[in-house]
Enzyme design. Sequence first.
Site, short mmCIF file in Angstrom:
data_model
loop_
_atom_site.label_atom_id
_atom_site.label_comp_id
_atom_site.label_asym_id
_atom_site.label_seq_id
_atom_site.Cartn_x
_atom_site.Cartn_y
_atom_site.Cartn_z
CE LYS A 22 -42.92 -13.46 -5.28
NZ LYS A 22 -41.47 -13.61 -5.45
CG ASN A 23 -40.75 -9.93 -4.68
OD1 ASN A 23 -40.82 -11.13 -4.41
ND2 ASN A 23 -40.71 -9.48 -5.91
CB CYS A 120 -35.10 -18.62 -11.80
SG CYS A 120 -36.37 -17.53 -12.27
NE ARG A 125 -33.73 -14.29 -10.34
CZ ARG A 125 -34.87 -14.24 -9.68
NH1 ARG A 125 -35.77 -15.18 -9.89
NH2 ARG A 125 -35.12 -13.29 -8.82
CG ASP A 309 -40.99 -8.61 -10.76
OD1 ASP A 309 -40.18 -9.27 -11.42
OD2 ASP A 309 -40.87 -8.41 -9.53
NE ARG A 402 -41.73 -19.41 -6.61
CZ ARG A 402 -40.58 -18.98 -7.10
NH1 ARG A 402 -40.19 -19.36 -8.28
NH2 ARG A 402 -39.82 -18.18 -6.40
#
Length: 421
Positions: A22-23, A120, A125, A309, A402
């Site tokens: 994803k990233n 978030c 952030r 993460d 997500r």
Amino acid sequence: MESIYIHGGIALQGQVRIQGSKNAVLPVLAATLLTEGTSIIGNCPRLTDVFYMQTLLESLGCQTVWEEGKLKINAKKAGEIHALSEMPEEAVKGMRSSIILLGALLGRTHEVRIEYPGGCVIGKRPIDLHLAALKKMNVEFEEKSFGLYAYTEGLCGAEITLPLPSVGATENLLLAAVKAKGTTIIRGAAREPEIKTLCDFLSLCGADITGAGSSTIIVRGVEHLAGVEFEVPGDRIVAGTYLCACMAAGGEVLLKEAPILQMQSVLETAIKMGASCQTTPEGLYVQVHDKLQAPRKLVTEPYPGFPTDMQSLFLTVLSLAEGSCLIEETIFENRFHTVPCLRDMGAKIVQTDARHVLIEGVEELQGVRAAAQELRGGAALVVAGAAAKGETIVDGCHFIERGYENICRDLRELGVRIYGV
Ligand code: EPZ
């Protein structure tokens, strides 16, 4: 899918193919805006954040279509991208990565209107580093009622030193620099593998970049970038999630196409704790048969250090390991949302402040009903459910969707009794 039901406490057995990252793919999709032509993105994960980015690209004038599991994006000819069109609010607010459209759109159309990206729960952030660095490249910003209006009379190369190695700021600068006039030197750049993937994609399109993957990246601006065919690497955090599921519940699993070279700090920790992790031609083979030993301390750091993460996933694993461990979270200021749920399951965790928790391993966890509050924390609760005795129900699964294509399908392939409704 809103809730996941897990009947846990059974050792894992099986194999699963790891989805695309994803990233890594999100900045690559933003980068397609800089090309004139069609790009075909293979191994593109089908998940909410990618669908949001697809919606945003379409709202800007791109044509996108899924074909045989690949995402095709036609960013058309110059002049056909409408950077001043209103981007769908849900997609901008729902996904922080919408901010990397800023660098790409400045490179393409020289002007952008964008709402501030969504906040978030893992931390504030801010985007101050993105804006300060882009200003050095001849970009001006105005606060408007809708958010931010950015424009440039022409992007200029600059020497920029980032005060901290922000992943998103490095990506935004790269996207702005590839078509800027002159040379941009980014010092203090993030070294995460996703940066290297973005540079690989841009270089394939015709960009002139050296130093990708190091903390100094040099970009010499070019006039044109072409659409290309590109394959997204496997997701190191998803592979790490299923490694943690095996560490928490025990068993033997093969994580096919896991990006092992990007997982060194996580694998070192897992091996130190007693997991057997072997590299095979097909991927990562993990065996966990005995109680794992907790390391005394685990500190999150920018790559190549231990990734933030993976922190909540290891919090679950450490809840069941022998001994006690102090986790220090240095990247985000609010990333221990699973602590109350794990405590309800029987874990012994003391949170001393916003950045530290002390965990003392227990013999077993008990299933409970818990609510995901963010992506990785949600996955960590599912992993806890796979290890816990009895039934666990995890609500709020839209957070998990997500970043995971289908966590239930993947864990079922590893032998977990799990389904989503
Ligand atoms: C990326 O976020 C990832 N997201 C995150 O993954 C990941 O946790 C993070 O990098 C760190 O590895 C994506 O790639 C889409 P940062 P990003 O800018 O780019 C501060 C996941 O679960 N900061 O490196 O937003 C910031 O507040 C997600 O997949 C500023 O102060 O991370 C944070 O404390 C969650 N000002 C630190 O830097 C700025 O202008 C690192 O943020 C920018 C950042």
